[in-house]
Enzyme design. Structure first.
Site, PDB file in Angstrom:
ATOM      1  NE  ARG A 162      20.791  48.645  26.115  1.00 41.34           N
ATOM      2  CZ  ARG A 162      20.314  47.465  25.744  1.00 41.34           C
ATOM      3  NH1 ARG A 162      19.721  47.333  24.573  1.00 41.34           N
ATOM      4  NH2 ARG A 162      20.434  46.407  26.542  1.00 41.34           N
ATOM      5  CE1 TYR A 206      37.015  46.329  38.908  1.00 41.16           C
ATOM      6  CE2 TYR A 206      38.111  47.768  40.478  1.00 41.16           C
ATOM      7  CZ  TYR A 206      37.413  46.618  40.204  1.00 41.16           C
ATOM      8  OH  TYR A 206      37.119  45.737  41.213  1.00 41.16           O
ATOM      9  CE  LYS A 220      41.019  45.595  40.302  1.00 40.74           C
ATOM     10  NZ  LYS A 220      40.255  44.974  41.365  1.00 40.74           N
ATOM     11  CG  HIS A 233      23.717  43.443  23.577  1.00 42.96           C
ATOM     12  ND1 HIS A 233      22.543  44.143  23.423  1.00 42.96           N
ATOM     13  CD2 HIS A 233      23.623  42.830  24.775  1.00 42.96           C
ATOM     14  CE1 HIS A 233      21.767  43.951  24.475  1.00 42.96           C
ATOM     15  NE2 HIS A 233      22.404  43.159  25.312  1.00 42.96           N
ATOM     16  CD  GLU A 289      37.922  36.579  43.329  1.00 45.31           C
ATOM     17  OE1 GLU A 289      39.007  37.156  43.464  1.00 45.31           O
ATOM     18  OE2 GLU A 289      37.209  36.713  42.318  1.00 45.31           O
ATOM     19  NE  ARG A 347      44.777  43.451  38.616  1.00 41.26           N
ATOM     20  CZ  ARG A 347      44.612  43.472  39.943  1.00 41.26           C
ATOM     21  NH1 ARG A 347      44.633  42.335  40.633  1.00 41.26           N
ATOM     22  NH2 ARG A 347      44.437  44.606  40.578  1.00 41.26           N
TER      23      ARG A 347
HETATM   24  N1  PDD Z   1      39.512  44.705  44.663  1.00 41.72           N
HETATM   25  N2  PDD Z   1      39.479  39.662  44.093  1.00 41.72           N
HETATM   26  C1  PDD Z   1      38.549  40.600  43.829  1.00 41.72           C
HETATM   27  C2  PDD Z   1      37.206  40.158  43.346  1.00 41.72           C
HETATM   28  C3  PDD Z   1      38.851  41.960  43.998  1.00 41.72           C
HETATM   29  O1  PDD Z   1      37.926  42.890  43.706  1.00 41.72           O
HETATM   30  C4  PDD Z   1      40.137  42.333  44.483  1.00 41.72           C
HETATM   31  C5  PDD Z   1      40.539  43.770  44.682  1.00 41.72           C
HETATM   32  C6  PDD Z   1      41.074  41.317  44.760  1.00 41.72           C
HETATM   33  C7  PDD Z   1      42.467  41.629  45.243  1.00 41.72           C
HETATM   34  O2  PDD Z   1      43.248  42.179  44.198  1.00 41.72           O
HETATM   35  P1  PDD Z   1      44.447  43.188  44.509  1.00 41.72           P
HETATM   36  O3  PDD Z   1      45.387  42.502  45.485  1.00 41.72           O
HETATM   37  O4  PDD Z   1      45.100  43.384  43.207  1.00 41.72           O
HETATM   38  O5  PDD Z   1      43.828  44.422  45.089  1.00 41.72           O
HETATM   39  C8  PDD Z   1      40.708  39.995  44.539  1.00 41.72           C
HETATM   40  C9  PDD Z   1      39.804  46.104  44.595  1.00 41.72           C
HETATM   41  C10 PDD Z   1      40.708  46.616  45.671  1.00 41.72           C
HETATM   42  C11 PDD Z   1      38.495  46.880  44.473  1.00 41.72           C
HETATM   43  O6  PDD Z   1      37.694  46.440  43.669  1.00 41.72           O
HETATM   44  O7  PDD Z   1      38.313  47.911  45.126  1.00 41.72           O
END
Ligand code: PDD
Length: 291
Positions: free
Chosen positions: A108, A41, A155, A110, A187, A60
């Site tokens: 379903r 996403y 992501k 994997h 993070e 990304r």
């Molecule tokens: N989240 N690290 C994680 C685990 C995140 O989920 C996010 C952002 C960031 C910062 O990334 P960016 O600057 O590209 O938003 C770092 C989004 C906003 C969310 O999941 O809603």
């Protein structure tokens, strides 16, 4: 659907080629996003109906898709056209565009299914502006062990580790959970984390343990612009705990100052000068650079 649900429930969204009201939008329970969390996403900020750093977000998205071997269903141009159309179909000037691509609907199993089209879903929600008073005071955070998988650079919609981490801070009335893996800062549950040490802004190395937030390159540019020294290096837990300032960044938090960590005050309980000047520079950049 009840009128008391999310106010964006009747916003327009996009599913597999069709724009439609979110309240009528449906996907199969066999979608691999639902069954396996098998998808990726993006969250893209929109200010005054213009998108901020959209090329970086779409790049990304392309990297995340490639990392999980889903063919990108759209070209950069096509994504941008869909994003713009979705913005136009929704009421707010400041929005967040959420894009999700899953491996699609299949029996379903994997293993990757063959010949299945990915599910492409996009929605808009009002940009969740942080109240002025909260920005002025800064926010409280807690720390927790980073128990997530080792591919945080993707992501992924499989966010259980992030969800459980975030809930810990909800229960402590804190804004975020900052994650520590084997003594090192990674993070936070949904943000990147920065510390100020000896006047220098420091960020953890970009690697597979964490998401490379779109604000990382942006803060590199902004810190150069406002004359703040920046270093990317491993940050030990003890350095986080005695940092002069701690900052969070994300699409929705922008640049947010952390003024308490695990119940102890940070930077005298007030946003420090580095976070203030980067927040100000961010406000200028978002106006100047949204397209
Ligand atoms: N989240 N690290 C994680 C685990 C995140 O989920 C996010 C952002 C960031 C910062 O990334 P960016 O600057 O590209 O938003 C770092 C989004 C906003 C969310 O999941 O809603």
């Amino acid at each position: 659907m009840s009128a008391t649900l999310d106010p964006s429930a009747d916003s327009e969204c996009y599913l597999n080629g069709t724009f439609q009201p979110l309240s009528q939008c449906q996907v199969s329970v066999l979608d691999r996003g639902f069954i396996f969390g098998d998808g990726v996403y993006e969250v893209i900020p929109v200010y005054g109906r213009r998108v901020f750093r959209v090329d970086a977000h779409l790049a990304r998205l392309a990297r995340s898709l490639s990392a999980i071997e889903i063919a990108n269903p759209c070209s950069g141009e096509d994504w941008l056209a869909l994003v713009r159309e979705l913005i136009a179909r929704n009421a707010q000037d400041d929005q967040c565009i959420y894009i999700q691509v899953t491996r699609g609907v299949a029996r379903r199993d994997h293993a990757f299914p063959r010949g299945v089209e990915p599910t492409v879903f996009m929605m808009s929600f009002p940009f969740p502006h942080i109240p002025v008073a909260k920005r002025a005071s800064g926010v409280a955070c807690i720390t927790a062990p980073d128990l997530r998988w080792r591919n945080g650079h993707i992501k992924s919609i499989s966010l259980l580790g992030n969800v459980l981490a975030r809930q810990l801070s909800v229960e402590m009335d804190a804004a975020e959970t900052i994650l520590i893996r084997e003594g090192w800062l990674t993070e936070a549950s949904a943000s990147n984390v920065w510390v100020v040490r000896n006047g220098c802004l420091c960020a953890p190395l970009r690697d597979h343990d964490k998401l490379e937030g779109i604000r990382i390159t942006l803060l590199e540019e902004l810190s150069r612009e406002v004359g703040i020294k920046l270093e990317f290096r491993p940050i030990a837990e003890w350095e986080l705990r005695c940092a002069e300032e701690i900052l969070l960044t994300s699409a929705t938090k922008e640049v947010l100052s952390v003024t308490a960590l695990d119940g102890r005050s940070v930077s005298g309980g007030q946003p420090g000068s580095v976070s203030q000047s980067l927040y100000a520079a961010y406000q200028t950049a978002k106006v100047a650079q949204s397209t």
